[in-house]
Motif scaffolding. Structure first.
Motif, PDB file in Angstrom:
ATOM      1  N   TRP A  11     -49.764 -11.100  -7.169  1.00 34.94           N
ATOM      2  CA  TRP A  11     -50.148  -9.986  -6.296  1.00 34.94           C
ATOM      3  C   TRP A  11     -49.097  -8.885  -6.295  1.00 34.94           C
ATOM      4  CZ3 TRP A  11     -51.791 -14.742  -3.598  1.00 34.94           C
ATOM      5  CH2 TRP A  11     -53.180 -14.822  -3.423  1.00 34.94           C
ATOM      6  N   ASP A  13     -45.015  -7.417  -7.368  1.00 39.94           N
ATOM      7  CA  ASP A  13     -43.638  -7.824  -7.075  1.00 39.94           C
ATOM      8  C   ASP A  13     -43.222  -9.082  -7.827  1.00 39.94           C
ATOM      9  OD1 ASP A  13     -43.450  -5.691  -5.250  1.00 39.94           O
ATOM     10  OD2 ASP A  13     -44.444  -6.905  -3.727  1.00 39.94           O
ATOM     11  N   ASN A  38     -47.121   3.559  -4.805  1.00 37.42           N
ATOM     12  CA  ASN A  38     -47.263   2.266  -4.113  1.00 37.42           C
ATOM     13  C   ASN A  38     -46.405   1.203  -4.797  1.00 37.42           C
ATOM     14  OD1 ASN A  38     -48.885   2.413  -6.391  1.00 37.42           O
ATOM     15  ND2 ASN A  38     -50.665   1.413  -5.470  1.00 37.42           N
ATOM     16  N   ALA A  39     -46.041   1.417  -6.052  1.00 37.38           N
ATOM     17  CA  ALA A  39     -45.223   0.462  -6.799  1.00 37.38           C
ATOM     18  C   ALA A  39     -43.772   0.567  -6.357  1.00 37.38           C
ATOM     19  CB  ALA A  39     -45.322   0.749  -8.297  1.00 37.38           C
ATOM     20  N   HIS A  41     -40.341  -0.880  -8.185  1.00 41.84           N
ATOM     21  CA  HIS A  41     -39.770  -1.690  -9.258  1.00 41.84           C
ATOM     22  C   HIS A  41     -38.247  -1.633  -9.183  1.00 41.84           C
ATOM     23  CE1 HIS A  41     -43.761  -1.282 -11.663  1.00 41.84           C
ATOM     24  NE2 HIS A  41     -43.887  -1.930 -10.527  1.00 41.84           N
ATOM     25  N   ILE A 125     -56.657  -3.169   5.068  1.00 44.22           N
ATOM     26  CA  ILE A 125     -56.226  -3.744   3.797  1.00 44.22           C
ATOM     27  C   ILE A 125     -54.724  -3.981   3.797  1.00 44.22           C
ATOM     28  CG2 ILE A 125     -56.006  -3.186   1.318  1.00 44.22           C
ATOM     29  CD1 ILE A 125     -58.759  -1.646   1.794  1.00 44.22           C
ATOM     30  N   THR A 127     -52.516  -1.300   3.214  1.00 39.35           N
ATOM     31  CA  THR A 127     -52.070  -0.489   2.072  1.00 39.35           C
ATOM     32  C   THR A 127     -50.637  -0.010   2.289  1.00 39.35           C
ATOM     33  OG1 THR A 127     -52.631   1.731   2.854  1.00 39.35           O
ATOM     34  CG2 THR A 127     -54.433   0.444   1.901  1.00 39.35           C
ATOM     35  N   THR A 128     -50.069   0.591   1.255  1.00 39.16           N
ATOM     36  CA  THR A 128     -48.704   1.113   1.358  1.00 39.16           C
ATOM     37  C   THR A 128     -48.702   2.498   2.038  1.00 39.16           C
ATOM     38  OG1 THR A 128     -48.902   2.129  -0.813  1.00 39.16           O
ATOM     39  CG2 THR A 128     -47.984  -0.098  -0.746  1.00 39.16           C
ATOM     40  N   LEU A 129     -49.871   3.023   2.344  1.00 35.63           N
ATOM     41  CA  LEU A 129     -50.030   4.326   3.026  1.00 35.63           C
ATOM     42  C   LEU A 129     -49.470   5.492   2.211  1.00 35.63           C
ATOM     43  CD1 LEU A 129     -49.087   3.246   6.696  1.00 35.63           C
ATOM     44  CD2 LEU A 129     -51.355   3.261   5.628  1.00 35.63           C
ATOM     45  N   VAL A 132     -52.602   6.460  -2.257  1.00 35.41           N
ATOM     46  CA  VAL A 132     -53.060   6.057  -3.585  1.00 35.41           C
ATOM     47  C   VAL A 132     -54.585   5.858  -3.620  1.00 35.41           C
ATOM     48  CG1 VAL A 132     -52.932   4.163  -5.264  1.00 35.41           C
ATOM     49  CG2 VAL A 132     -50.829   5.105  -4.265  1.00 35.41           C
ATOM     50  N   LEU A 227     -54.464  -7.710  -7.567  1.00 37.83           N
ATOM     51  CA  LEU A 227     -54.653  -6.450  -6.845  1.00 37.83           C
ATOM     52  C   LEU A 227     -55.549  -5.517  -7.656  1.00 37.83           C
ATOM     53  CD1 LEU A 227     -50.999  -5.814  -5.539  1.00 37.83           C
ATOM     54  CD2 LEU A 227     -52.989  -6.441  -4.159  1.00 37.83           C
ATOM     55  N   VAL A 237     -57.254  -5.198  -2.401  1.00 37.71           N
ATOM     56  CA  VAL A 237     -56.753  -4.847  -3.734  1.00 37.71           C
ATOM     57  C   VAL A 237     -56.258  -3.407  -3.707  1.00 37.71           C
ATOM     58  CG1 VAL A 237     -58.290  -6.433  -4.957  1.00 37.71           C
ATOM     59  CG2 VAL A 237     -59.084  -4.121  -4.436  1.00 37.71           C
ATOM     60  N   THR A 238     -55.716  -2.970  -4.822  1.00 36.85           N
ATOM     61  CA  THR A 238     -55.366  -1.561  -4.943  1.00 36.85           C
ATOM     62  C   THR A 238     -56.530  -0.865  -5.658  1.00 36.85           C
ATOM     63  OG1 THR A 238     -53.573  -0.042  -5.520  1.00 36.85           O
ATOM     64  CG2 THR A 238     -54.087  -1.766  -7.141  1.00 36.85           C
ATOM     65  N   ARG A 302     -41.877  -3.956   4.320  1.00 39.50           N
ATOM     66  CA  ARG A 302     -42.559  -5.062   5.009  1.00 39.50           C
ATOM     67  C   ARG A 302     -42.099  -6.411   4.465  1.00 39.50           C
ATOM     68  NH1 ARG A 302     -48.758  -3.666   3.984  1.00 39.50           N
ATOM     69  NH2 ARG A 302     -47.874  -2.941   2.029  1.00 39.50           N
TER      70      ARG A 302
HETATM   71  P1  IMO Z   1     -45.469  -3.402  -7.484  1.00 37.38           P
HETATM   72  O1  IMO Z   1     -45.726  -2.502  -8.659  1.00 37.38           O
HETATM   73  C1  IMO Z   1     -47.203  -5.589  -4.142  1.00 37.38           C
HETATM   74  C2  IMO Z   1     -50.717  -3.817  -2.197  1.00 37.38           C
HETATM   75  C3  IMO Z   1     -50.603  -3.320  -0.779  1.00 37.38           C
HETATM   76  C4  IMO Z   1     -51.996  -3.621  -0.266  1.00 37.38           C
HETATM   77  C5  IMO Z   1     -52.862  -3.285  -1.473  1.00 37.38           C
HETATM   78  C6  IMO Z   1     -53.451  -1.886  -1.459  1.00 37.38           C
HETATM   79  O2  IMO Z   1     -44.147  -3.221  -6.837  1.00 37.38           O
HETATM   80  O3  IMO Z   1     -45.773  -4.822  -7.844  1.00 37.38           O
HETATM   81  P2  IMO Z   1     -52.430   0.508  -1.909  1.00 37.38           P
HETATM   82  O4  IMO Z   1     -51.327   1.262  -1.212  1.00 37.38           O
HETATM   83  O5  IMO Z   1     -52.155   0.264  -3.362  1.00 37.38           O
HETATM   84  O6  IMO Z   1     -53.778   1.096  -1.675  1.00 37.38           O
HETATM   85  O7  IMO Z   1     -52.449  -0.925  -1.185  1.00 37.38           O
HETATM   86  O8  IMO Z   1     -52.022  -3.417  -2.613  1.00 37.38           O
HETATM   87  N1  IMO Z   1     -49.751  -3.251  -3.158  1.00 37.38           N
HETATM   88  C7  IMO Z   1     -48.716  -3.935  -3.673  1.00 37.38           C
HETATM   89  N2  IMO Z   1     -48.269  -5.179  -3.419  1.00 37.38           N
HETATM   90  N3  IMO Z   1     -46.591  -4.856  -5.072  1.00 37.38           N
HETATM   91  C8  IMO Z   1     -47.044  -3.611  -5.366  1.00 37.38           C
HETATM   92  O9  IMO Z   1     -46.559  -2.881  -6.373  1.00 37.38           O
HETATM   93  C9  IMO Z   1     -48.123  -3.078  -4.620  1.00 37.38           C
HETATM   94  N4  IMO Z   1     -48.791  -1.911  -4.625  1.00 37.38           N
HETATM   95  C10 IMO Z   1     -49.797  -2.043  -3.743  1.00 37.38           C
HETATM   96  O10 IMO Z   1     -49.630  -4.039  -0.052  1.00 37.38           O
HETATM   97  O11 IMO Z   1     -52.139  -4.995  -0.009  1.00 37.38           O
END
Ligand code: IMO
Ligand code: MG
Length: 427
Positions: A11, A13, A38-39, A41, A125, A127-129, A132, A227, A237-238, A302
């Motif tokens: 999911w 990270d 939202n990523a 890294h 959901i 989301t990261t707000l 995206v 996701l 999901v994203t 978070r």
């Molecule tokens: P990296 O690239 C973990 C999760 C959010 C939320 C869902 C939707 O670091 O692995 P969004 O803002 O994308 O509309 O949120 O996706 N999410 C992530 N969880 N790592 C990420 O990125 C994420 N990017 C979005 O927490 O559940």
């Protein structure tokens, strides 16, 4: 002339940034193909930590091209900040290229992200707000504004006007909010355009030319398989496609040009945001892994939900993206435990299943079926041979290979770039 895609198999990270940065040493071009700010890294070089949101993890090498592909959604403010912050730390960002076709995240997308989450209440959901989802909504609705539009101020203004009229109607009449004014947005976006202008180009052509010339191209997935908008645990999901297929669309390359797909597997599982999570540990063990692994969101701060490694998920991820090998990360975080558990099946209504269900209600009723493994002492991050790893570490990795049917090519033994064991060459 290898083109390699790095995909998260859980999911998000999973340590994609660290693996991409490590592989980038051998690459000529590193490409982000989906997602946006939202990523988060994290890359650690000589003890210095870098947190990247929009920039590809190849940016830390001065001699590589780092491409933000058409499939990414770009928040110019975040991107300009990221460029300036790296430059102030002595990183040369002149190798950056941004697709003119990538869509922009606008201020109203960020506000909509917040308002939509608020109005969903308990069904949110998480989301990261970062705006995206709403930016991808506008892309699909064919009203999005693209990076290339920043270079044509009149076109940009027109599109902004049309969008604001619509969005303000929603803000005022649906959410009872104040409307947004055009001028401040126009001013800040056109200012950002001046910084971004030299980087904006036709990136698909550039990537395909690089592959044709025999250069090594690395595609860096953001988020993770579960996701993915189509294949993940929808609706939690994203709004993009982290699976390998997403690289073809999000970078503009044909599937026949891809040589390898590396699935990044964290040695345990984590999830930020809501949705079912079969192997979740809500106890002290989960808390301990969270603290040891600094499992707090890079983007939102978070605390991440933590669970045992779930190979039902990884096996499914491998199928969806056609993994050719695995990179297992954070083995060091699991050191010091007496016993570790790994799920290889689920029990659903008394039956053992090994496939990942599409229904969230089925998934939330699935009990993981675990194999237990003896733990291992602290790992020496400088270890460079499989034989030098503790036998229990090797047993754990062998089980991952046995269940997935894939070879582990890389093992991450620590946060630093150099704390990586190569078992099989990727490039
Ligand atoms: P990296 O690239 C973990 C999760 C959010 C939320 C869902 C939707 O670091 O692995 P969004 O803002 O994308 O509309 O949120 O996706 N999410 C992530 N969880 N790592 C990420 O990125 C994420 N990017 C979005 O927490 O559940
Ligand atoms: Mg992250």
């Amino acid at each position: 002339m290898p083109a390699v895609i790095v995909v998260g198999s859980q999911w998000g990270d999973e340590g994609k940034g660290k693996i991409t940065d490590y592989l980038a040493l051998q690459a000529d071009v590193v490409v982000r193909y989906q997602g946006g700010p939202n990523a988060g890294h994290t890359v650690v070089v000589d003890g210095q930590e870098f947190q990247l949101h929009l920039l590809p993890s190849g940016i830390l090498y001065p001699d590589k091209l780092s491409v933000i592909g058409n499939g990414v959604v770009v928040d110019p403010e975040v991107l300009v900040d990221e460029i300036h912050s790296l430059e102030s730390r002595g990183i040369d960002t002149r190798g950056l290229r941004i697709s003119a076709r990538a869509h922009l995240i606008m201020p109203y997308h960020k506000l909509l992200d917040v308002l939509q989450e608020e109005s969903m209440g308990a069904r949110k959901i998480g989301t990261t707000l970062k705006g995206v989802g709403p930016a991808y909504m506008d892309k699909a609705a064919r009203v999005g504004i693209r990076v290339g539009d920043l270079l044509e101020p009149d076109v940009f203004r027109d599109k902004l006007e049309v969008n604001l009229k619509d969005k303000n109607r929603i803000f005022q009449h649906f959410y009872g909010r104040e409307p947004m004014s055009l001028e401040p947005i126009l001013e800040s976006y056109l200012a950002a355009a001046q910084v971004l202008r030299p980087y904006i180009t036709e990136t698909s052509v550039l990537i395909n030319d690089a592959i044709s010339r025999g250069q090594k191209v690395l595609f860096e997935g953001a988020q993770g398989t579960f996701l993915d908008l189509d294949h993940g645990t929808y609706p939690y999901v994203t709004s993009s496609h982290p699976v390998a297929g997403g690289a073809c669309i999000g970078a503009g390359v044909g599937p026949t040009r891809i040589d390898k797909v590396i699935g990044v597997v964290k040695a345990y599982t984590s999830r930020v945001g809501d949705g079912p999570f079969p192997t979740e540990l809500k106890d002290d063990t989960g808390a301990l892994i969270r603290e040891k692994g600094h499992e707090y969101g890079v983007t939102t701060g978070r605390p991440r939900r933590i669970g045992w490694l779930d190979l039902v998920m990884v096996k499914y991820a491998a199928v969806l993206s056609g993994f050719t090998g695995l990179a297992v990360t954070r083995m060091d975080v699991l050191s010091g435990f007496d016993t570790l558990k790994v799920a290889y099946a689920y029990r659903y209504r008394g039956q053992e299943i090994t496939s990942f269900p599409s229904s969230l209600s089925v998934l939330s009723q699935c009990e993981p079926v675990y194999r237990e493994f003896p733990g291992w002492p602290e790992i020496d991050p400088a270890c460079r041979r499989l034989e030098d790893l503790h036998p229990n570490v090797r047993r754990y990795l062998e089980f991952v290979e046995e269940v997935t049917g894939l070879k582990v090519a890389l093992v991450s033994l620590g946060r630093n770039r150099k704390d990586t064991l190569t078992l099989e060459n990727v490039f």
